[in-house]
Scaffold this motif. Sequence first.
Motif, PDB file in Angstrom:
ATOM      1  N   VAL A  81      10.416   1.006  12.691  1.00 49.44           N
ATOM      2  CA  VAL A  81       9.113   1.148  11.988  1.00 49.44           C
ATOM      3  C   VAL A  81       8.766  -0.503  11.339  1.00 49.44           C
ATOM      4  CG1 VAL A  81       9.089   3.608  11.418  1.00 49.44           C
ATOM      5  CG2 VAL A  81       9.585   1.733   9.569  1.00 49.44           C
ATOM      6  N   LYS A  82       7.453  -0.730  11.440  1.00 52.68           N
ATOM      7  CA  LYS A  82       7.123  -1.996  10.691  1.00 52.68           C
ATOM      8  C   LYS A  82       7.372  -1.864   9.186  1.00 52.68           C
ATOM      9  CE  LYS A  82       3.080  -3.555  13.426  1.00 52.68           C
ATOM     10  NZ  LYS A  82       2.140  -2.720  13.555  1.00 52.68           N
ATOM     11  N   ARG A  83       7.952  -2.829   8.594  1.00 54.17           N
ATOM     12  CA  ARG A  83       8.476  -2.950   7.236  1.00 54.17           C
ATOM     13  C   ARG A  83       6.947  -3.183   6.298  1.00 54.17           C
ATOM     14  NH1 ARG A  83      12.836  -5.849   4.140  1.00 54.17           N
ATOM     15  NH2 ARG A  83      13.932  -6.003   6.243  1.00 54.17           N
ATOM     16  N   LEU A  84       6.624  -2.007   6.044  1.00 55.24           N
ATOM     17  CA  LEU A  84       5.773  -2.070   4.902  1.00 55.24           C
ATOM     18  C   LEU A  84       5.840  -1.818   3.463  1.00 55.24           C
ATOM     19  CD1 LEU A  84       3.410   1.104   6.362  1.00 55.24           C
ATOM     20  CD2 LEU A  84       3.535  -1.258   6.994  1.00 55.24           C
ATOM     21  N   LYS A  85       5.001  -2.589   2.543  1.00 48.69           N
ATOM     22  CA  LYS A  85       5.251  -2.634   1.234  1.00 48.69           C
ATOM     23  C   LYS A  85       4.483  -1.084   0.773  1.00 48.69           C
ATOM     24  CE  LYS A  85       4.217  -5.239  -2.970  1.00 48.69           C
ATOM     25  NZ  LYS A  85       3.274  -4.318  -3.626  1.00 48.69           N
ATOM     26  N   MET A  86       5.348  -0.150   0.389  1.00 51.20           N
ATOM     27  CA  MET A  86       4.684   1.047   0.283  1.00 51.20           C
ATOM     28  C   MET A  86       3.672   1.084  -1.212  1.00 51.20           C
ATOM     29  SD  MET A  86       5.541   2.681   2.890  1.00 51.20           S
ATOM     30  CE  MET A  86       4.819   4.358   2.648  1.00 51.20           C
ATOM     31  N   ILE A  87       2.670   1.769  -1.124  1.00 47.46           N
ATOM     32  CA  ILE A  87       1.879   2.180  -1.968  1.00 47.46           C
ATOM     33  C   ILE A  87       2.413   3.500  -2.777  1.00 47.46           C
ATOM     34  CG2 ILE A  87      -0.486   2.808  -2.759  1.00 47.46           C
ATOM     35  CD1 ILE A  87      -1.345   1.191  -0.157  1.00 47.46           C
ATOM     36  N   LEU A 148      -7.725   2.079  -1.644  1.00 51.14           N
ATOM     37  CA  LEU A 148      -7.802   3.383  -1.925  1.00 51.14           C
ATOM     38  C   LEU A 148      -8.862   4.073  -0.950  1.00 51.14           C
ATOM     39  CD1 LEU A 148      -7.660   3.489  -5.606  1.00 51.14           C
ATOM     40  CD2 LEU A 148      -6.045   4.642  -3.977  1.00 51.14           C
ATOM     41  N   GLU A 149     -10.099   3.196  -0.636  1.00 54.31           N
ATOM     42  CA  GLU A 149     -11.158   3.598   0.292  1.00 54.31           C
ATOM     43  C   GLU A 149     -10.356   3.827   1.778  1.00 54.31           C
ATOM     44  OE1 GLU A 149     -14.323   5.238   0.920  1.00 54.31           O
ATOM     45  OE2 GLU A 149     -13.828   4.642  -1.251  1.00 54.31           O
ATOM     46  N   SER A 150      -9.776   2.598   2.096  1.00 51.34           N
ATOM     47  CA  SER A 150      -9.257   2.565   3.487  1.00 51.34           C
ATOM     48  C   SER A 150      -8.433   3.883   3.509  1.00 51.34           C
ATOM     49  CB  SER A 150      -8.315   1.358   3.542  1.00 51.34           C
ATOM     50  OG  SER A 150      -9.080   0.061   3.553  1.00 51.34           O
ATOM     51  N   THR A 186      -2.460  -5.360   5.112  1.00 50.91           N
ATOM     52  CA  THR A 186      -3.412  -4.338   5.879  1.00 50.91           C
ATOM     53  C   THR A 186      -2.761  -3.131   5.570  1.00 50.91           C
ATOM     54  OG1 THR A 186      -3.907  -5.778   7.745  1.00 50.91           O
ATOM     55  CG2 THR A 186      -4.198  -3.590   8.179  1.00 50.91           C
ATOM     56  N   VAL A 187      -3.817  -1.993   5.253  1.00 50.27           N
ATOM     57  CA  VAL A 187      -3.352  -0.794   4.750  1.00 50.27           C
ATOM     58  C   VAL A 187      -2.890  -0.059   6.212  1.00 50.27           C
ATOM     59  CG1 VAL A 187      -3.864   1.384   3.963  1.00 50.27           C
ATOM     60  CG2 VAL A 187      -4.914  -0.439   2.779  1.00 50.27           C
TER      61      VAL A 187
END
Length: 239
Positions: A81-87, A148-150, A186-187
Amino acid sequence: MKKLSMLYEGKAKKIFDTDDKSYFWVEYKDDATAFNGLKKGTILNKGIINNKMSAMMFTYLQQNNVDTHFVEILNDREQIVKRLKMIPLEIVVRNIVAGSLAKRVGEDEGYKLTSPVLEFYFKNDDLGDPMVNETHAQAMGWATMEQLESMKQMALKVNELLTQVVAKAGIQLVDYKLEFGLSEGTVMLGDEISPDTCRFWDTETKEKLDKDRFRRDLGKVEEAYVEVYTRLKEVVENA
Ligand code: TMP
């Protein structure tokens, strides 16, 4: 790509570093927990089902223009998976009242909501993942209003896509949990979509085909995971 050292072991997955800093190597486990880890057990071959099902559902979402972290499945239990910076939020989407919402609103499980419900939970095991709202998330710096909207828009799009495809397999998508993260600002949708994180009911019989079988000691847990994956595979691969 090379699998390097383990960075994190969660309740259901292990995350490994790779020699490419843009990606993580994920290994799905058979370990099952419920009620914030209070109940522990094993669901035989769950890791295989969840790895394959997540890969399949994320591929389907990507084909329908939802940005996700999914890159490729490697084998029975592993994917890149892509490395995301998790929210640090869990977004629960609900179409039918069940679980904690049944308790919150004092309604029987099975009540059909007139529109989808979105709930936010702060992802923190020590606090038992408390429910929060968007102003908490913004004020605490967990996510911007724009992010949050995204997340909300993506969650509703995922809901339309999943509800439809699942219905074709004779299954109701009762509710589920999503997690999002950031890749270069990007979310994107992260984590997994599986019977661990969704409530699936047979449309006709209302039989539970998900982790509630484990949470509530209903038996035939492994069988339910296989059943839901087999039915969805048939539909998604022909979608
Ligand atoms: P709930 O009714 O217990 O709040 O759960 C709502 C949905 O979210 C259900 O499909 C199960 C999923 N879920 C998770 O994936 N992880 C969790 O930690 C919790 C509490 C729920």
